[in-house]
Design a protein around this motif. Structure first.
Motif, PDB file in Angstrom:
ATOM      1  N   ASP A 249      21.737  29.761  -4.153  1.00  0.00           N
ATOM      2  CA  ASP A 249      22.347  29.785  -5.533  1.00  0.00           C
ATOM      3  C   ASP A 249      23.068  29.497  -6.279  1.00  0.00           C
ATOM      4  OD1 ASP A 249      20.861  32.797  -4.687  1.00  0.00           O
ATOM      5  OD2 ASP A 249      22.595  33.593  -4.258  1.00  0.00           O
ATOM      6  N   MET A 250      22.345  28.000  -5.530  1.00  0.00           N
ATOM      7  CA  MET A 250      23.420  26.914  -7.234  1.00  0.00           C
ATOM      8  C   MET A 250      22.172  26.879  -8.209  1.00  0.00           C
ATOM      9  SD  MET A 250      23.649  24.754  -4.069  1.00  0.00           S
ATOM     10  CE  MET A 250      24.691  22.979  -5.114  1.00  0.00           C
ATOM     11  N   SER A 251      23.313  28.009  -9.039  1.00  0.00           N
ATOM     12  CA  SER A 251      22.312  28.236  -9.862  1.00  0.00           C
ATOM     13  C   SER A 251      21.804  26.597 -11.785  1.00  0.00           C
ATOM     14  CB  SER A 251      22.792  29.093 -11.055  1.00  0.00           C
ATOM     15  OG  SER A 251      21.940  29.144 -12.160  1.00  0.00           O
ATOM     16  N   LEU A 252      23.605  26.304 -11.839  1.00  0.00           N
ATOM     17  CA  LEU A 252      23.192  24.177 -12.424  1.00  0.00           C
ATOM     18  C   LEU A 252      22.515  23.675 -11.744  1.00  0.00           C
ATOM     19  CD1 LEU A 252      24.304  23.247 -14.359  1.00  0.00           C
ATOM     20  CD2 LEU A 252      26.509  23.121 -13.405  1.00  0.00           C
ATOM     21  N   THR A 253      22.665  23.370 -10.684  1.00  0.00           N
ATOM     22  CA  THR A 253      21.969  22.635  -9.989  1.00  0.00           C
ATOM     23  C   THR A 253      20.100  22.713  -9.878  1.00  0.00           C
ATOM     24  OG1 THR A 253      23.510  21.850  -8.414  1.00  0.00           O
ATOM     25  CG2 THR A 253      21.255  21.130  -8.482  1.00  0.00           C
ATOM     26  N   ALA A 254      19.855  24.125  -9.501  1.00  0.00           N
ATOM     27  CA  ALA A 254      18.627  24.323  -9.380  1.00  0.00           C
ATOM     28  C   ALA A 254      17.828  24.362 -11.195  1.00  0.00           C
ATOM     29  CB  ALA A 254      18.222  25.966  -8.784  1.00  0.00           C
ATOM     30  N   HIS A 255      18.817  24.830 -11.600  1.00  0.00           N
ATOM     31  CA  HIS A 255      17.885  24.975 -13.502  1.00  0.00           C
ATOM     32  C   HIS A 255      17.923  23.656 -14.222  1.00  0.00           C
ATOM     33  CE1 HIS A 255      18.515  29.163 -13.218  1.00  0.00           C
ATOM     34  NE2 HIS A 255      18.176  29.231 -14.187  1.00  0.00           N
ATOM     35  N   SER A 256      18.963  22.570 -13.684  1.00  0.00           N
ATOM     36  CA  SER A 256      19.735  20.989 -13.853  1.00  0.00           C
ATOM     37  C   SER A 256      18.113  20.383 -13.260  1.00  0.00           C
ATOM     38  CB  SER A 256      20.649  20.167 -13.390  1.00  0.00           C
ATOM     39  OG  SER A 256      21.129  21.445 -14.632  1.00  0.00           O
ATOM     40  N   ILE A 257      17.624  20.855 -12.348  1.00  0.00           N
ATOM     41  CA  ILE A 257      16.709  19.938 -11.707  1.00  0.00           C
ATOM     42  C   ILE A 257      15.517  20.244 -11.531  1.00  0.00           C
ATOM     43  CG2 ILE A 257      14.968  19.465  -9.845  1.00  0.00           C
ATOM     44  CD1 ILE A 257      17.958  19.235  -7.681  1.00  0.00           C
ATOM     45  N   PHE A 258      15.069  22.150 -12.854  1.00  0.00           N
ATOM     46  CA  PHE A 258      14.002  22.536 -13.214  1.00  0.00           C
ATOM     47  C   PHE A 258      13.486  21.625 -14.146  1.00  0.00           C
ATOM     48  CE2 PHE A 258      12.094  26.329 -15.496  1.00  0.00           C
ATOM     49  CZ  PHE A 258      10.924  25.610 -15.022  1.00  0.00           C
ATOM     50  N   TRP A 259      14.707  21.968 -15.615  1.00  0.00           N
ATOM     51  CA  TRP A 259      14.666  21.359 -16.550  1.00  0.00           C
ATOM     52  C   TRP A 259      13.614  19.780 -16.221  1.00  0.00           C
ATOM     53  CZ3 TRP A 259      16.342  16.216 -18.661  1.00  0.00           C
ATOM     54  CH2 TRP A 259      16.520  16.709 -19.962  1.00  0.00           C
ATOM     55  N   ALA A 260      14.541  18.840 -15.403  1.00  0.00           N
ATOM     56  CA  ALA A 260      13.905  17.760 -15.399  1.00  0.00           C
ATOM     57  C   ALA A 260      12.874  16.983 -15.120  1.00  0.00           C
ATOM     58  CB  ALA A 260      15.434  16.649 -14.260  1.00  0.00           C
ATOM     59  N   ILE A 261      12.187  18.212 -13.843  1.00  0.00           N
ATOM     60  CA  ILE A 261      10.786  18.252 -13.686  1.00  0.00           C
ATOM     61  C   ILE A 261       9.536  18.617 -14.355  1.00  0.00           C
ATOM     62  CG2 ILE A 261       9.213  19.355 -11.839  1.00  0.00           C
ATOM     63  CD1 ILE A 261      11.474  19.487  -9.922  1.00  0.00           C
ATOM     64  N   THR A 262      10.340  20.069 -15.301  1.00  0.00           N
ATOM     65  CA  THR A 262       9.209  20.386 -16.873  1.00  0.00           C
ATOM     66  C   THR A 262       9.297  19.485 -17.401  1.00  0.00           C
ATOM     67  OG1 THR A 262      11.135  21.644 -17.264  1.00  0.00           O
ATOM     68  CG2 THR A 262       9.697  22.763 -15.564  1.00  0.00           C
ATOM     69  N   LYS A 263      10.282  18.648 -18.154  1.00  0.00           N
ATOM     70  CA  LYS A 263       9.974  17.719 -18.956  1.00  0.00           C
ATOM     71  C   LYS A 263       9.827  15.721 -18.249  1.00  0.00           C
ATOM     72  CE  LYS A 263      12.005  20.243 -22.120  1.00  0.00           C
ATOM     73  NZ  LYS A 263      11.254  20.349 -22.466  1.00  0.00           N
ATOM     74  N   GLN A 264       9.551  16.469 -16.931  1.00  0.00           N
ATOM     75  CA  GLN A 264       9.163  14.730 -16.449  1.00  0.00           C
ATOM     76  C   GLN A 264       9.379  13.614 -16.509  1.00  0.00           C
ATOM     77  OE1 GLN A 264       4.954  14.604 -19.317  1.00  0.00           O
ATOM     78  NE2 GLN A 264       4.246  16.044 -16.690  1.00  0.00           N
ATOM     79  N   GLU A 265      11.063  14.111 -16.801  1.00  0.00           N
ATOM     80  CA  GLU A 265      12.335  12.861 -16.511  1.00  0.00           C
ATOM     81  C   GLU A 265      11.990  12.628 -15.296  1.00  0.00           C
ATOM     82  OE1 GLU A 265      14.008  11.665 -18.282  1.00  0.00           O
ATOM     83  OE2 GLU A 265      13.207  13.330 -20.205  1.00  0.00           O
ATOM     84  N   ILE A 266      11.332  13.291 -13.788  1.00  0.00           N
ATOM     85  CA  ILE A 266      10.854  13.259 -12.718  1.00  0.00           C
ATOM     86  C   ILE A 266      10.011  13.509 -11.775  1.00  0.00           C
ATOM     87  CG2 ILE A 266      13.009  14.743 -12.290  1.00  0.00           C
ATOM     88  CD1 ILE A 266      14.565  12.000 -10.375  1.00  0.00           C
ATOM     89  N   GLY A 267       9.855  13.152 -10.668  1.00  0.00           N
ATOM     90  CA  GLY A 267       8.838  14.012  -9.869  1.00  0.00           C
ATOM     91  C   GLY A 267       9.361  14.615  -8.839  1.00  0.00           C
ATOM     92  N   ILE A 268       8.376  15.417  -7.950  1.00  0.00           N
ATOM     93  CA  ILE A 268       9.242  16.712  -6.589  1.00  0.00           C
ATOM     94  C   ILE A 268       9.794  15.494  -6.239  1.00  0.00           C
ATOM     95  CG2 ILE A 268       8.923  18.115  -8.214  1.00  0.00           C
ATOM     96  CD1 ILE A 268       6.482  18.290  -5.736  1.00  0.00           C
ATOM     97  N   ASN A 269       8.827  14.527  -5.450  1.00  0.00           N
ATOM     98  CA  ASN A 269       8.567  13.875  -4.147  1.00  0.00           C
ATOM     99  C   ASN A 269       9.434  12.339  -4.329  1.00  0.00           C
ATOM    100  OD1 ASN A 269       6.369  15.365  -2.317  1.00  0.00           O
ATOM    101  ND2 ASN A 269       5.020  14.032  -4.305  1.00  0.00           N
TER     102      ASN A 269
END
Length: 154
Positions: free
Chosen positions: A15-35
């Motif tokens: 339940d680390m909301s800020l971290t999870a939403h930040s990573i989600f934003w970065a992935i969806t904006k193709q700023e970073i890949g999951i691997n």
């Protein structure tokens, strides 16, 4: 190396909301890949406004299932429930143990504590336990005050 996906999963699970939403934003904006190595997240300029909006809307549905603790009529014992709402935990406790007028406390701060389950002897946090549960509310068990041993019934 800890991958972006591993860090994202951990943030969701705990339940680390800020971290999870930040990573989600970065992935969806193709700023970073999951691997990729999660260290690379430090190099990204995050859109804080978009992330805050995503958190407000709870896009990732973080924290919907909460821990509620019910003070039992038996001295020094507390029943643990995972539920969306306090009223659901109260109702389940009343139906299961025929105790009414009990105090119910929202206690998510205890989610990360390691508890030992008496039936199995296994030790895990309630975050891990919650992942195996399919339907809520659910009775987790009773715990004596100051202890970390979960008993399924008194």
């Amino acid at each position: 190396m800890i991958t972006v996906e591993e860090l994202f999963d951990y943030a969701l699970d705990t339940d680390m909301s800020l971290t999870a939403h930040s990573i989600f934003w970065a992935i969806t904006k193709q700023e970073i890949g999951i691997n990729e190595d999660s260290v690379k997240l430090k190099e990204i300029k995050f859109d804080q406004e978009a992330i805050q909006l995503s958190m407000k809307e709870n896009t990732l549905r973080i924290g919907e299932i909460k821990l509620f603790v019910v003070k039992s009529k038996q001295p020094n014992w507390y029943a643990f429930y995972l539920s969306k709402k306090e009223a659901d935990a109260r109702r389940l406790h009343s139906e299961t143990f025929r105790e009414t007028g009990v105090k119910v406390t929202h206690a998510d701060r205890l989610m990360s504590n390691l508890l030992t389950f008496a039936e199995s002897g296994e030790e895990e946090s309630l975050y891990e336990y919650r992942k195996r549960i399919m339907q809520f509310p659910v009775y987790v068990g009773h715990v004596e005050a100051g202890k970390r041993l979960v008993h399924r019934a008194l």
